[in-house]
Design a protein around this motif. Sequence first.
Motif, PDB file in Angstrom:
ATOM      1  N   ASP A   1      -3.884  10.877  10.907  1.00 40.12           N
ATOM      2  CA  ASP A   1      -2.975  10.090  11.741  1.00 40.12           C
ATOM      3  C   ASP A   1      -3.750   9.474  12.906  1.00 40.12           C
ATOM      4  O   ASP A   1      -3.567   8.307  13.258  1.00 40.12           O
ATOM      5  CB  ASP A   1      -1.856  11.007  12.237  1.00 40.12           C
ATOM      6  CG  ASP A   1      -0.822  10.304  13.095  1.00 40.12           C
ATOM      7  OD1 ASP A   1       0.310  10.114  12.624  1.00 40.12           O
ATOM      8  OD2 ASP A   1      -1.134   9.956  14.265  1.00 40.12           O
TER       9      ASP A   1
ATOM     10  N   PRO B   1      -0.256   6.426  11.358  1.00 44.96           N
ATOM     11  CA  PRO B   1       0.702   7.295  10.678  1.00 44.96           C
ATOM     12  C   PRO B   1       0.698   7.149   9.165  1.00 44.96           C
ATOM     13  O   PRO B   1       0.496   6.047   8.636  1.00 44.96           O
ATOM     14  CB  PRO B   1       2.050   6.861  11.257  1.00 44.96           C
ATOM     15  CG  PRO B   1       1.720   6.256  12.584  1.00 44.96           C
ATOM     16  CD  PRO B   1       0.388   5.596  12.408  1.00 44.96           C
TER      17      PRO B   1
ATOM     18  N   THR C   1       2.753   6.737   6.064  1.00 47.46           N
ATOM     19  CA  THR C   1       4.080   6.145   5.897  1.00 47.46           C
ATOM     20  C   THR C   1       4.692   6.435   4.529  1.00 47.46           C
ATOM     21  O   THR C   1       5.909   6.354   4.362  1.00 47.46           O
ATOM     22  CB  THR C   1       4.009   4.622   6.094  1.00 47.46           C
ATOM     23  OG1 THR C   1       2.996   4.075   5.229  1.00 47.46           O
ATOM     24  CG2 THR C   1       3.653   4.287   7.542  1.00 47.46           C
ATOM     25  N   ARG C   2       3.852   6.739   3.537  1.00 47.61           N
ATOM     26  CA  ARG C   2       4.355   7.099   2.203  1.00 47.61           C
ATOM     27  C   ARG C   2       3.619   8.344   1.740  1.00 47.61           C
ATOM     28  O   ARG C   2       2.402   8.443   1.875  1.00 47.61           O
ATOM     29  CB  ARG C   2       4.136   5.966   1.202  1.00 47.61           C
ATOM     30  CG  ARG C   2       5.068   4.772   1.404  1.00 47.61           C
ATOM     31  CD  ARG C   2       4.805   3.682   0.391  1.00 47.61           C
ATOM     32  NE  ARG C   2       3.526   3.024   0.623  1.00 47.61           N
ATOM     33  CZ  ARG C   2       2.674   2.656  -0.335  1.00 47.61           C
ATOM     34  NH1 ARG C   2       2.939   2.942  -1.593  1.00 47.61           N
ATOM     35  NH2 ARG C   2       1.545   2.043  -0.030  1.00 47.61           N
TER      36      ARG C   2
ATOM     37  N   GLU D   1      -0.313   3.510   7.419  1.00 50.34           N
ATOM     38  CA  GLU D   1       0.153   2.181   7.794  1.00 50.34           C
ATOM     39  C   GLU D   1      -0.994   1.168   7.855  1.00 50.34           C
ATOM     40  O   GLU D   1      -0.762  -0.030   7.748  1.00 50.34           O
ATOM     41  CB  GLU D   1       0.907   2.230   9.133  1.00 50.34           C
ATOM     42  CG  GLU D   1       0.069   2.539  10.350  1.00 50.34           C
ATOM     43  CD  GLU D   1       0.881   2.430  11.640  1.00 50.34           C
ATOM     44  OE1 GLU D   1       2.125   2.394  11.559  1.00 50.34           O
ATOM     45  OE2 GLU D   1       0.264   2.380  12.712  1.00 50.34           O
TER      46      GLU D   1
ATOM     47  N   ARG E   1       4.991  13.708  13.555  1.00 48.50           N
ATOM     48  CA  ARG E   1       4.733  12.950  12.322  1.00 48.50           C
ATOM     49  C   ARG E   1       4.058  13.835  11.279  1.00 48.50           C
ATOM     50  O   ARG E   1       4.343  13.732  10.078  1.00 48.50           O
ATOM     51  CB  ARG E   1       3.872  11.714  12.622  1.00 48.50           C
ATOM     52  CG  ARG E   1       4.552  10.697  13.518  1.00 48.50           C
ATOM     53  CD  ARG E   1       3.853   9.357  13.505  1.00 48.50           C
ATOM     54  NE  ARG E   1       2.538   9.362  14.091  1.00 48.50           N
ATOM     55  CZ  ARG E   1       2.254   8.970  15.338  1.00 48.50           C
ATOM     56  NH1 ARG E   1       3.235   8.566  16.143  1.00 48.50           N
ATOM     57  NH2 ARG E   1       1.021   8.983  15.802  1.00 48.50           N
TER      58      ARG E   1
END
Length: 330
Positions: free
Chosen positions: A196, A201, A203-204, A229, A316
């Motif tokens: 991260d 981040p 995202t999937r 991302e 996250r």
Amino acid sequence: MKLNQIKWGIIGCGNVTEVKSGPAFQKAEHSSLVAVMRRNKEKAADYARRHGVPKWYHQADDLINDPEVNAIYIATPPDTHAQYAIQAMRAGKPVYVEKPMALNHAECQKMIAVSKETGMPLFVAYYRRTLPAFLKMKELVESGVIGKPISVSITLVKGASEQDKNTSNDNWRVDPKAAGAGYFFDLASHQLDYLDFLFGPITRVAGTAVNRGGLYRAEDTVVASFAMESGVVGNGLWSFVADESATKDDLEIIGTKGKINLPSFQHTDLKLTTAKGTLSFSFQNPENISYNLVDQVVQSLRGEAECVSTGVSAARTNWVMEQIVQDYYH
């Protein structure tokens, strides 16, 4: 908020606080450790005596309400992180909490909400964001020496410990009620948080968790694939019951012009491989491995710097891990 002298209290002065973190609160400039708490009175008193801490408690409420304590480090198992963090922030005290941030993502969100509501800063102990080898890896990636980053691969394979093989095992790290999951939450959290930090981040994400060793309730083997991302994709393999011959600890980043390899936990050399060959970089970690991050937290509370590991970033990672193991626990 802005503090001048940070006077810390520790809730949960167990093993992680002996060398990794506890002494760092005494070594950082403008920082001191003034109180510790552990439910076992004898162990709390012993820790205070050995580490030169003036006060000890056996109830968290007493430490949180101590007027001399103006910042709190929570080093209990994850099942009480949210409870104590929320209580401390509502008492007007900033919080530095061990990783993973909480038992689950929902608890993380509650902690963030209380931080916003009270104005109390919330930090999480993902100290790899401040260690020299991991900062060097970030510097190399951003310099373009391996070209455009394409993918990242995490491998952490270990054998079961003797404690795990003991049928009377009472290790909280493999008790999902205390830890959220097993060693995956305890160890992979560091690695996924670092990604991260490195690429933005995740995202999937998709994953599968299983138990192959039958030694405890929690998962012991996990595979995952994910995308960040920034467009970098990745995969991971974690197993904690493999034969010793399969032991491996590697974080590999592949780019269009080279690759970088770095162990996540062994603290050995970083290796950069390009068309010119392979270069090795050696690093010395601080004696108390959390020191760099603790010092940064202190600077942040004094209004002198921004901290790289906050409740927002750490939550996250809880979300990512939860996505990976969710089918195992439902």
